[in-house]
Structures are given as C-alpha cells and as structure tokens.
Scaffold this active site. Sequence first.
Site, PDB file in Angstrom:
ATOM      1  N   GLU A 169      42.175  28.109 -28.336  1.00 30.78           N
ATOM      2  CA  GLU A 169      42.850  26.828 -28.232  1.00 30.78           C
ATOM      3  C   GLU A 169      43.285  26.366 -29.614  1.00 30.78           C
ATOM      4  OE1 GLU A 169      40.437  24.111 -25.977  1.00 30.78           O
ATOM      5  OE2 GLU A 169      40.633  25.287 -24.152  1.00 30.78           O
ATOM      6  N   HIS A 186      45.900  13.513 -25.915  1.00 30.16           N
ATOM      7  CA  HIS A 186      46.189  14.896 -25.523  1.00 30.16           C
ATOM      8  C   HIS A 186      47.695  15.050 -25.389  1.00 30.16           C
ATOM      9  CE1 HIS A 186      46.035  18.762 -23.563  1.00 30.16           C
ATOM     10  NE2 HIS A 186      44.731  18.795 -23.763  1.00 30.16           N
ATOM     11  N   ARG A 242      45.886  18.879 -32.355  1.00 30.81           N
ATOM     12  CA  ARG A 242      46.339  18.037 -31.252  1.00 30.81           C
ATOM     13  C   ARG A 242      47.111  16.806 -31.699  1.00 30.81           C
ATOM     14  NH1 ARG A 242      41.400  17.908 -26.807  1.00 30.81           N
ATOM     15  NH2 ARG A 242      41.839  19.961 -25.914  1.00 30.81           N
ATOM     16  N   HIS A 250      42.919  10.514 -24.495  1.00 32.32           N
ATOM     17  CA  HIS A 250      42.104  11.615 -23.966  1.00 32.32           C
ATOM     18  C   HIS A 250      40.659  11.583 -24.435  1.00 32.32           C
ATOM     19  CE1 HIS A 250      41.289  15.573 -22.351  1.00 32.32           C
ATOM     20  NE2 HIS A 250      40.989  16.056 -23.536  1.00 32.32           N
ATOM     21  N   ARG A 259      39.273  15.639 -33.099  1.00 28.50           N
ATOM     22  CA  ARG A 259      38.349  16.609 -32.502  1.00 28.50           C
ATOM     23  C   ARG A 259      38.999  17.980 -32.323  1.00 28.50           C
ATOM     24  NH1 ARG A 259      37.531  18.280 -27.137  1.00 28.50           N
ATOM     25  NH2 ARG A 259      39.013  16.729 -26.396  1.00 28.50           N
TER      26      ARG A 259
END
Length: 529
Positions: free
Chosen positions: A119, A238, A284, A343, A378
Amino acid sequence: MNIFDNTLNAEGVVIVGAGLAGLFCALKLAPRPVTVLSPTPLGLGASSAWAQGGVAAAVGKGDSPAAHALDTQMAGAGIVDHGISQSVTEEAAARIADLAALGTPFDRDDFGNYVLSKEAAHSMNRVVRVSGDRAGHAIMQAIIAKVRQTPSIRIVEGITAVDLARADGRVVGVFCRKLGDRYVEPVFIRARATVLAAGGLGGLYAVTTNPPSVRGHAMGMAARAGAIIADPEFVQFHPTAIATGKDPAPLATEALRGEGAILVNDLGKRFMLDVHEDAELAPRDIVARANFQQIKLGRKVFLDTRQALGARILEAYPTVAQYCIEAGIDPVREPIPVTPAAHYHMGGVKVDADGRASLPGLWVCGEASCTGLHGANRLASNSLLEAVVYGARIADDIGGLEPATGHLPPFEGIGWDPQKGAEAEAILRNLDAVKRLRAIMSDHVGVERDAAGLKHALRELATLEATALGVTRAYLNMITSATLVAAGALRRTESRGGHFRTDFPKTDDTWGRHTEMTLGEALEIRAEA
C-alpha cells in the site's frame, strides 16, 4: 436523586468501545473481570470491521521492523515518535500470530506463507490481508467469537458512555445512557480501571468512510474530563471513497492502487504523474489533496482498475466490487468515481507507551488515542496494528488487578433493541445542528484550511453550542472534538501531513513537534477567533 444512586459495578475493568482495540484488550485481560460497553451489537458500529486493507507487519522475506518503522516515520512527516514506531513494528509479528491463533483466516500461499499486499508509502509488500479486502471484518468476527466464549468478559450492548466519572483525582468509571433514554438520569458504571476505546471522529465530517456512531465522542468526553489531547488537527482524508452519495461513503481500498489501479479525471488524464514521483502510491495526504484539487476545479475523479485488475476485481476485492454493483457501477468495464473522505484521526487522547492517559485511572487505545506512532499522516494499515499492540500493552499494564474467573452476571434492563437503535440514530443524524456541524467541518476544517475558514468554523461551533436546545452529552462531545480539531489547526501555522493550510503551504521546521492541548486552551483559541 443523587446521580451516584443509579450505580452499576463493573467489578474491575470497564472498556468503552467494542472495536478491535477494546475487544483485543479484553481478551488479553482474561481471566480478570472485564465489562465491555458497546452502543450497538458487537461488530456493527466499529471502524475496525470496515477496514479493508489489513494489518501492516514486517513478516515477509527481506523485510524488517526497522524498515517498517522507517516507512512509518517518513509517512508521518517528521513528528512520529521514533522509539514508539520501532517498538510497535518490532511487536507486530507477535500480534499477527495472536490474531492468527484466534482464528483470523489470513491469506496464505501454498506453502503457508502470508500473502502480503503493498500500500501507499510502504517500501515492501507487508500488509497481511484476508480475501483481498475483508481483513477488518474477518478479524472482528474471529475476535467476537472468542470474546463471547470468554466467561470473564461481560458484553453490555445498547449503552453509550457520555462522561468520564472522577473522584479523588482519578477516573473511577463512566456515566452512560441506555439506548433510547435521553431524558432520564445516566447510569454510573464504577470501575477500578477504565479503558477508552471508542474510536475516532470521522462522522464529524459530511463525507466520511466511518460508521455512523464514530463522531468524536471518546476524545470529547476525555477532554471535558481534563485529559491532555495531542495532535487534534491531523485528520486523514482517504483519497478514494466511492462517490455514490451514500452516508457514510463506501471505501475503495488502497490495495487497488497497490495492484496498479490509476487515478484519472473525467477528461481521461492521469494527473498523479504530475504531482508526485510515486504517483498513485504517494502518501495519502498528497493523493487526497490532488483529488480534492481536481474536484475543486470542476473535474470528476475516477479510480480506474480495468487494466490492472479487469474481471479479477470481482474475486480479489469482493467488498469493493459489491459496493460498486450496489451503486450501479460495473468495475470491470467502468472506472469507479471517487472523492476524498474523512477517514482516520491521527490525534486523540495523549497516552504514554503503556496506553496511560494524563488522567490517573484512564487508559486509551485505538483511534481514540494519540500514541505518537502516526505523526502527521498515518501509514496505510498501521491502524489495526496499533490497536492490537496497545490493546495488549494496556492489558499488561492493568494486570496488577486481582484475577478472577467465572461468568459475570448481565446488567438488568440494558440491551440492544434494533428499532430503538434505528430511531436514535435517525434522530441524531437528522438534527439540523448535527447537519450544520458536519458541513462546517467539511467546508472549513477539511482537506484544505486557512485562518479565515478556521476562525469562522470556531465561531460557528461556539454558536451551535450556545444555541442548542436540550443538548445531550453526546452532542456536546461532538462539539468539543470539533473545537479541538479546529483550534489545533488554527494554532499550527504550517502545512504538515494531513494538515494543509493554503495560507501556510510550506512545512516549517519550528513546528516539528506534537501539539498538546487541553479543552481550556482550545476554548481560549475559540474565544479569540
């Protein structure tokens, strides 16, 4: 009536919240008596059950905890606590083993090795998954089954904690409301140790991927009790919530981009190539802002999985495929419309390495806490890892309580009623004040911020608080958390990670530290706005 007359005894530990962090902590505390409070039936109201990607852990060949820690620090934009990131990533393999032993059916190859996804911002394939995109659901089902078999754990459904109770300088339990009882005296549940694991605050925003009940209640009640809050301004959006108009918005997991899915606008342009060297696999916050900027310019944004996955999406990512089909989208032949959505909250109640908050008698884990692991942004799939690591650490720290075995008796007159639950949610969701609050947060404390918008938001929040009729403690907790986010964002005059100020677009080294704030300090900032 003296409010303490309406008292129930948890006989040891009370855990507020029934997501992965809370339930894992309860299992690790066994056979000590534990009471777990959940506003909904287990598994329904927890963000953990909605997590698609999996659990990040350096369990693959050629990977290491040190590499995982470094990726965590890089994604966190300079304010990750190095010692915390190192210790958490070193603990990851043991916690994966715990989850597997509890029955989580992690994907494995023919040789029994974990099938690992990659990811965004990870240097390796290290996300341990289940059925492609069903990790959260599968982990929670395994945990819930074990919890229900454990006699030392008492589950109380249909009850919502609204205030922390304090006496003699420490937290001594929680005040709660039974489902549907808005106008009666709250129930006081006394405990020797209180663990707050009631989730984040995505529901404060008009567009979110979080379950409806995740509205900042945990941070709000802790702040009102006097706890120190850390990094409230850092909210992760997100990049790829599926834009169907549903509330909450269904999520298209980041693993799709790890498989090669690309982002395009309605002109067919793949715009991330011009934004970051890692394109769709950039951190992100960068991808979310790029999507937001496209939408702000009047473009629509799509996640195109057709070349990378084709028909394989139906079996490899069944959750995403089902979301699309329900919305009338054929992900095999059509790109998926997406939008940024609130998110995950990197901030929360400040805790130490053992999960202890600044208030004696209170421990906090999961998204309600700020451990220092996530910094300003994060790293993907570190959230479930943090939940199990701190759930276990808190259990160890509380372990001085005398152990006891046996089945705890149920609390009489408390339970889940589906009709009352639906009615209570409908009332809260449809309140004009709640709709206004969510709009304020999305419009002025969202993906992009500036001083004028943040001051406006704080003034509006003050007005909402002052003019709310028959205000409930749950609503007051929402206002409190929203105020902390906006105040932290106004104070931090730079851009870093999930916090982006259009009036201060650069990162400033003098701000390379965590925010620490009490509610009193946030209210002072609000008063000056």
